[in-house]
Scaffold this motif. Structure first.
Motif, PDB file in Angstrom:
ATOM      1  N   TYR A 223       0.818  -1.212   0.000  1.00 28.09           N
ATOM      2  CA  TYR A 223       0.000   0.000   0.000  1.00 28.09           C
ATOM      3  C   TYR A 223       0.853   1.263   0.000  1.00 28.09           C
ATOM      4  N   ALA A 224       2.076   1.172   0.489  1.00 32.84           N
ATOM      5  CA  ALA A 224       2.995   2.304   0.350  1.00 32.84           C
ATOM      6  C   ALA A 224       3.314   2.538  -1.121  1.00 32.84           C
ATOM      7  N   ALA A 225       3.532   1.448  -1.860  1.00 36.32           N
ATOM      8  CA  ALA A 225       3.800   1.577  -3.296  1.00 36.32           C
ATOM      9  C   ALA A 225       2.561   2.081  -4.036  1.00 36.32           C
ATOM     10  N   PHE A 226       1.398   1.588  -3.652  1.00 36.32           N
ATOM     11  CA  PHE A 226       0.156   2.102  -4.230  1.00 36.32           C
ATOM     12  C   PHE A 226       0.020   3.599  -3.958  1.00 36.32           C
ATOM     13  N   ARG A 227       0.387   4.000  -2.741  1.00 32.53           N
ATOM     14  CA  ARG A 227       0.175   5.394  -2.351  1.00 32.53           C
ATOM     15  C   ARG A 227       0.982   6.341  -3.221  1.00 32.53           C
ATOM     16  N   GLU A 228       2.175   5.935  -3.635  1.00 32.92           N
ATOM     17  CA  GLU A 228       2.969   6.785  -4.519  1.00 32.92           C
ATOM     18  C   GLU A 228       2.205   7.069  -5.814  1.00 32.92           C
ATOM     19  N   VAL A 229       1.581   6.032  -6.357  1.00 30.86           N
ATOM     20  CA  VAL A 229       0.803   6.180  -7.592  1.00 30.86           C
ATOM     21  C   VAL A 229      -0.431   7.036  -7.343  1.00 30.86           C
ATOM     22  N   LEU A 230      -1.108   6.786  -6.240  1.00 24.98           N
ATOM     23  CA  LEU A 230      -2.335   7.528  -5.930  1.00 24.98           C
ATOM     24  C   LEU A 230      -2.041   8.999  -5.671  1.00 24.98           C
ATOM     25  N   HIS A 231      -0.983   9.258  -4.895  1.00 22.93           N
ATOM     26  CA  HIS A 231      -0.660  10.639  -4.509  1.00 22.93           C
ATOM     27  C   HIS A 231      -0.354  11.503  -5.724  1.00 22.93           C
ATOM     28  N   GLU A 232       0.322  10.928  -6.694  1.00 19.72           N
ATOM     29  CA  GLU A 232       0.635  11.680  -7.914  1.00 19.72           C
ATOM     30  C   GLU A 232      -0.632  12.166  -8.615  1.00 19.72           C
ATOM     31  N   ARG A 233      -1.723  11.440  -8.420  1.00 19.18           N
ATOM     32  CA  ARG A 233      -2.975  11.759  -9.100  1.00 19.18           C
ATOM     33  C   ARG A 233      -4.013  12.387  -8.175  1.00 19.18           C
TER      34      ARG A 233
END
Length: 428
Positions: A223-233
């Motif tokens: 979920y930390a890796a997911f968060r990087e993708v989500l935060h960018e958007r």
């Protein structure tokens, strides 16, 4: 008579209201880690009212707080200042790790997740939600609409557009054969691909450990890796901590902390264990998200004085007695004991979990095919031996769920493991 009560139950309550056991059980009282039924039989409780009796049955500190508060005032609604509610909100805001946190109390995890969805969709002005396959988030219309476990989703109708993401079940699905790093990378690429085919979602909602789904979890860091993708958007992350919160996983106070290298979630939901049986749920969010609603709202029963008094006493007990540490220590012993037993039981595909949140997946021997009948037989045999455990599963799985109160001691863990060993061996 239990049979008379069962007949009355069936006459006035819905057919879909599930009951455990071929001969359903009426629990009349409890103490510590034990409960008693109407016939006077004593059981070691390894399910705690679905992970809700978090510290102990009839915990003196909690019952005293409830009794004293009931003698003053039980309820006044959120239209009036409420000292116990403010005090518990202050504690939870500080413990949450979310900066400038605001707390809203509800009566259940379902209502908490419903509120989190309202906040996220209003803040982002989008009704698209990302959810995990095999997930469960409650029984309300919107929560059912994002549940990724078909056994708990009775309708496809929903106020939300829901898109399901890979990653919540480590040992099944298209990426199961990969190592942890490659697994995370594959799930991230799947998420990116999904986002390329949809309008910007409001949020991803995820259980750090899937509860109803059978206590499954991704590798730490997903979920930390997911968060990087989500935060960018600009997409929000909602951590559903209804079952994982308050130190149950042992290693962390919150389940999200296993994935926390990029900071806390934007929104976090909680419920179950904090009330030790009293009806408490809630949402924690950054102030800009919590305050984004532009209409009036109240909660008639969320944050009542009596439930807040229970929550404060329960939280104090949990912290003062380091029950998170106890969950780590005793849970570590319990999972190793169960894995040793399972090695000799062909029907056990996997023993998984952390802390005092353990799953035993049951399959037809030599296959990955779920075997719910055998799982039910083990649950029945455990009851006959004096132990109560839960069931769960999804993604074509069947699992036994083991989640005792966090004050479980080593002797009780050994006793429960011995009963489970006999129950599992009875199916071979």
């Amino acid at each position: 008579m239990t049979n008379d009560l069962l007949g009355r139950h069936r006459a006035v309550l819905p057919d879909w209201l599930a009951l455990y056991y071929e001969e359903p059980l009426e629990i009349t009282h409890g103490e510590g880690r034990h409960v008693w039924d109407a016939q006077g039989n004593r059981y070691l409780d390894f399910f705690g009212g679905i992970l809700t009796t978090m510290t102990a049955h009839a915990l003196p500190e909690v019952t005293k707080a409830v009794s004293e508060q009931a003698g003053r005032i039980i309820h006044s609604s959120t239209l009036y200042l409420n000292r116990p509610m403010v005090e518990l909100a202050e504690r939870i805001a500080q413990l949450s790790g979310i900066p400038d946190a605001r707390v809203f109390f509800t009566t259940s995890g379902t209502e908490a997740n419903d509120t989190a969805l309202l906040l996220a969709t209003a803040y982002r002005r989008s009704n698209t939600i990302l959810a995990m396959r095999n997930s469960y988030h409650g029984r309300s219309f919107s929560a059912v609409g994002i549940t990724g476990n078909s056994g708990w989703s009775p309708t496809s109708l929903s106020p939300l557009q829901t898109l399901y993401v890979h990653g919540g079940v480590r040992t099944r699905g298209p990426f199961a054969s990969l190592g942890d790093e490659a697994y995370i990378a594959a799930c991230v690429e799947d998420l990116k691909d999904l986002l390329g085919h949809t309008r910007a979602p409001a949020a991803l909602i995820a259980e750090p450990v899937q509860g109803v789904g059978g206590f499954t979890a991704p590798p730490d860091g997903l979920y930390a890796a997911f968060r990087e993708v989500l935060h960018e958007r600009g997409i929000l992350w909602i951590a559903d901590e209804v079952q994982t919160g308050w130190g149950r996983t042992g290693e962390h106070f919150w389940g999200w902390q296993a994935h926390g290298r990029n900071g806390p979630p934007d929104i976090m939901t909680f419920a179950k264990g904090i009330g030790n049986g009293m009806s408490i749920g809630g949402v924690v969010a950054r102030s800009e998200i919590m305050n984004c609603l532009d209409s009036n709202s109240i909660s008639t029963f969320g944050g009542t004085q009596i439930t807040m008094a229970a929550g404060l006493a329960n939280l104090n007990y949990l912290l003062e007695h380091d029950l998170q540490g106890n969950a780590r220590r005793v849970g570590g012993l319990l999972i190793e004991r169960l894995r040793a037993v399972a090695a000799h039981v062909p029907a056990v595909r996997e023993v998984r979990g952390r802390g005092l949140m353990l799953g035993i997946e049951i399959t037809k021997p030599g296959t990955d095919e779920a075997d719910p009948q055998t799982a039910a037989a083990v649950q029945e045999a455990a009851r006959e031996g004096g132990l109560l455990i839960g069931k769960g599963g999804g993604h074509n799985t069947s699992a036994l769920r083991v989640a005792p109160p966090l004050s479980l001691n080593v002797a009780e863990a050994e006793e429960g493991a011995a009963i489970l060993e006999n129950a599992l061996r009875s199916i071979t």
